[in-house]
Scaffold this motif. Structure first.
Motif, PDB file in Angstrom:
ATOM      1  N   LEU A  31      13.616 -17.475  -8.286  1.00  0.00           N
ATOM      2  CA  LEU A  31      12.482 -19.068  -9.256  1.00  0.00           C
ATOM      3  C   LEU A  31      11.294 -20.041  -8.212  1.00  0.00           C
ATOM      4  O   LEU A  31      10.474 -20.421  -8.741  1.00  0.00           O
ATOM      5  CB  LEU A  31      13.497 -19.754 -10.056  1.00  0.00           C
ATOM      6  CG  LEU A  31      13.104 -21.145 -10.871  1.00  0.00           C
ATOM      7  CD1 LEU A  31      11.918 -20.337 -12.498  1.00  0.00           C
ATOM      8  CD2 LEU A  31      13.424 -21.943 -11.772  1.00  0.00           C
ATOM      9  N   GLN A  32      12.066 -20.185  -7.053  1.00  0.00           N
ATOM     10  CA  GLN A  32      11.547 -20.709  -5.769  1.00  0.00           C
ATOM     11  C   GLN A  32      10.236 -19.619  -5.947  1.00  0.00           C
ATOM     12  O   GLN A  32       9.495 -20.306  -5.273  1.00  0.00           O
ATOM     13  CB  GLN A  32      12.730 -20.741  -5.057  1.00  0.00           C
ATOM     14  CG  GLN A  32      13.340 -21.764  -5.036  1.00  0.00           C
ATOM     15  CD  GLN A  32      15.199 -21.799  -4.499  1.00  0.00           C
ATOM     16  OE1 GLN A  32      14.192 -21.538  -3.805  1.00  0.00           O
ATOM     17  NE2 GLN A  32      16.102 -22.129  -4.351  1.00  0.00           N
ATOM     18  N   LEU A  34       8.611 -18.364  -7.034  1.00  0.00           N
ATOM     19  CA  LEU A  34       7.754 -17.768  -8.648  1.00  0.00           C
ATOM     20  C   LEU A  34       7.115 -18.675  -8.047  1.00  0.00           C
ATOM     21  O   LEU A  34       5.693 -19.057  -8.362  1.00  0.00           O
ATOM     22  CB  LEU A  34       7.963 -16.925  -9.724  1.00  0.00           C
ATOM     23  CG  LEU A  34       8.558 -16.202  -9.608  1.00  0.00           C
ATOM     24  CD1 LEU A  34       9.411 -16.147 -11.015  1.00  0.00           C
ATOM     25  CD2 LEU A  34       7.897 -14.802  -9.291  1.00  0.00           C
ATOM     26  N   ASN A  35       7.860 -20.316  -8.136  1.00  0.00           N
ATOM     27  CA  ASN A  35       7.045 -21.058  -7.772  1.00  0.00           C
ATOM     28  C   ASN A  35       5.952 -21.353  -6.517  1.00  0.00           C
ATOM     29  O   ASN A  35       5.032 -22.039  -6.729  1.00  0.00           O
ATOM     30  CB  ASN A  35       8.092 -22.793  -8.395  1.00  0.00           C
ATOM     31  CG  ASN A  35       8.659 -23.120  -9.174  1.00  0.00           C
ATOM     32  OD1 ASN A  35       8.287 -22.341 -10.168  1.00  0.00           O
ATOM     33  ND2 ASN A  35      10.319 -23.106  -8.968  1.00  0.00           N
ATOM     34  N   LEU A  36       6.531 -20.489  -5.746  1.00  0.00           N
ATOM     35  CA  LEU A  36       5.627 -20.809  -3.996  1.00  0.00           C
ATOM     36  C   LEU A  36       4.486 -20.251  -4.874  1.00  0.00           C
ATOM     37  O   LEU A  36       3.855 -21.384  -4.319  1.00  0.00           O
ATOM     38  CB  LEU A  36       6.864 -20.471  -3.066  1.00  0.00           C
ATOM     39  CG  LEU A  36       5.624 -20.756  -1.923  1.00  0.00           C
ATOM     40  CD1 LEU A  36       5.438 -21.976  -1.501  1.00  0.00           C
ATOM     41  CD2 LEU A  36       6.115 -19.715  -0.664  1.00  0.00           C
ATOM     42  N   GLY A  38       3.070 -19.490  -7.099  1.00  0.00           N
ATOM     43  CA  GLY A  38       2.562 -20.040  -8.521  1.00  0.00           C
ATOM     44  C   GLY A  38       1.473 -18.821  -9.587  1.00  0.00           C
ATOM     45  O   GLY A  38       1.188 -18.636  -9.844  1.00  0.00           O
ATOM     46  N   ASP A  39       3.037 -17.750  -9.764  1.00  0.00           N
ATOM     47  CA  ASP A  39       2.839 -16.904 -10.343  1.00  0.00           C
ATOM     48  C   ASP A  39       4.290 -16.413 -11.112  1.00  0.00           C
ATOM     49  O   ASP A  39       4.857 -16.847 -11.072  1.00  0.00           O
ATOM     50  CB  ASP A  39       1.796 -15.254  -9.950  1.00  0.00           C
ATOM     51  CG  ASP A  39       1.006 -14.507 -10.577  1.00  0.00           C
ATOM     52  OD1 ASP A  39       0.894 -14.967 -11.996  1.00  0.00           O
ATOM     53  OD2 ASP A  39       0.492 -14.219 -10.072  1.00  0.00           O
ATOM     54  N   SER A  40       3.949 -15.384 -12.249  1.00  0.00           N
ATOM     55  CA  SER A  40       4.763 -14.728 -12.768  1.00  0.00           C
ATOM     56  C   SER A  40       4.939 -12.882 -11.860  1.00  0.00           C
ATOM     57  O   SER A  40       4.132 -13.290 -10.986  1.00  0.00           O
ATOM     58  CB  SER A  40       4.569 -14.821 -14.140  1.00  0.00           C
ATOM     59  OG  SER A  40       3.653 -13.698 -14.690  1.00  0.00           O
ATOM     60  N   GLN A 152      13.741 -11.576 -15.527  1.00  0.00           N
ATOM     61  CA  GLN A 152      14.678 -12.497 -15.909  1.00  0.00           C
ATOM     62  C   GLN A 152      15.598 -12.007 -16.616  1.00  0.00           C
ATOM     63  O   GLN A 152      15.431 -10.889 -16.983  1.00  0.00           O
ATOM     64  CB  GLN A 152      14.014 -13.415 -17.457  1.00  0.00           C
ATOM     65  CG  GLN A 152      12.029 -14.208 -16.813  1.00  0.00           C
ATOM     66  CD  GLN A 152      12.762 -15.792 -16.213  1.00  0.00           C
ATOM     67  OE1 GLN A 152      14.281 -16.159 -16.457  1.00  0.00           O
ATOM     68  NE2 GLN A 152      11.929 -15.792 -15.332  1.00  0.00           N
TER      69      GLN A 152
END
Length: 255
Positions: A31-32, A34-36, A38-40, A152
């Motif tokens: 998750l970190q 993907l947050n970094l 900025g995409d799925s 996921q």
């Protein structure tokens, strides 16, 4: 190969709880990432050039085949390293690969795949299995069939633990061909994350850390179940089903 069942009683529930905890923790860093970036996870693949995407399966199968040869050859000269050492090495490589963009990330990919496979082999050894045997080679490759750290996952993706075919040298190569398309998607996400402008080196380091941690944990789950089935004299499929129920069970949050 380890022997069993053992004279000392095995606390099956406690061991399954430990393995379920490992499984849940495996993708914690994903998750970190993907947050970094900025995409799925799905969106990352679209960032790759079309010619790279079209060759991912072939590239991944070649990387796995060469990794198998290199990993086994290296066992004569380099001992298995602790989990944290493997994470440090691959994290550094990911940073270097991401720093130079897609070309350096592509060059780094087969080397990282080899280290990941050596890491999985090391976990197999830790549980008493011989990584030189065809059956354990097969199982080491099968660990790569897990979903990947950016997926996921609610605990339903445990098919990689249960697939069984006749074990022989050709079967190992057949498993590589079978695993490659799925792993190609996972490694494609890794490549895309490493090519994020400005953040490439950081994303590369974090991505490799996540991937190494993930496959280490999946290897512990896989070989931990194999060992538990032998020591407790319980069918492997029954243990996988029990583990799946534990992983899918909602966790109670403490206030």
């Amino acid at each position: 190969m380890i022997e069993g069942p053992q004279d000392t009683p095995v606390d099956v529930d406690a061991e399954l709880d430990k393995l379920a905890k490992r499984y849940r923790q495996a993708g914690g860093v994903g998750l970190q990432i993907l947050n970094l970036v900025g995409d799925s996870a799905e969106g990352l693949l679209k960032r790759l050039p079309k010619n790279i995407r079209s060759r991912l399966d072939q590239t991944t199968e070649a990387a796995l085949t060469s990794a198998m040869r290199a990993a086994h050859g290296s066992r004569r000269y380099v001992t298995d390293q602790p989990d944290w050492v493997n994470r440090v090495v691959t994290t550094s490589m990911g940073a270097a690969g991401g720093f130079g963009g897609l070309p350096s990330a592509m060059a780094e990919l087969p080397v990282t795949t080899t280290i990941l496979l050596r890491t999985i082999q090391g976990v197999a050894t830790e549980y008493g299995f011989d990584p030189d045997s065809d059956g354990v080679q097969f199982d080491c490759i099968r660990v790569f069939a897990a979903a990947g750290p950016l997926a996921q996952d609610d605990g339903t993706d445990l098919a990689f633990l249960t697939t069984r075919v006749a074990v022989s040298g050709p079967a190992v190569h057949g498993m590589i061909a079978k695993v490659a398309p799925r792993l190609a998607t996972v490694l494609g996400q890794k490549l895309a994350a490493q090519t994020v402008p400005v953040l490439g080196a950081v994303a590369g380091a974090l991505t490799n850390y996540a991937y190494t941690s993930y496959y280490q944990e999946m290897a512990h789950v896989h070989f931990g179940l194999r060992k538990l089935a032998i020591e407790a004299d319980i069918p492997h499929a029954e243990l996988v089903s029990d583990l799946q129920a534990r992983v899918a069970k909602p966790r109670i949050r403490r206030s």
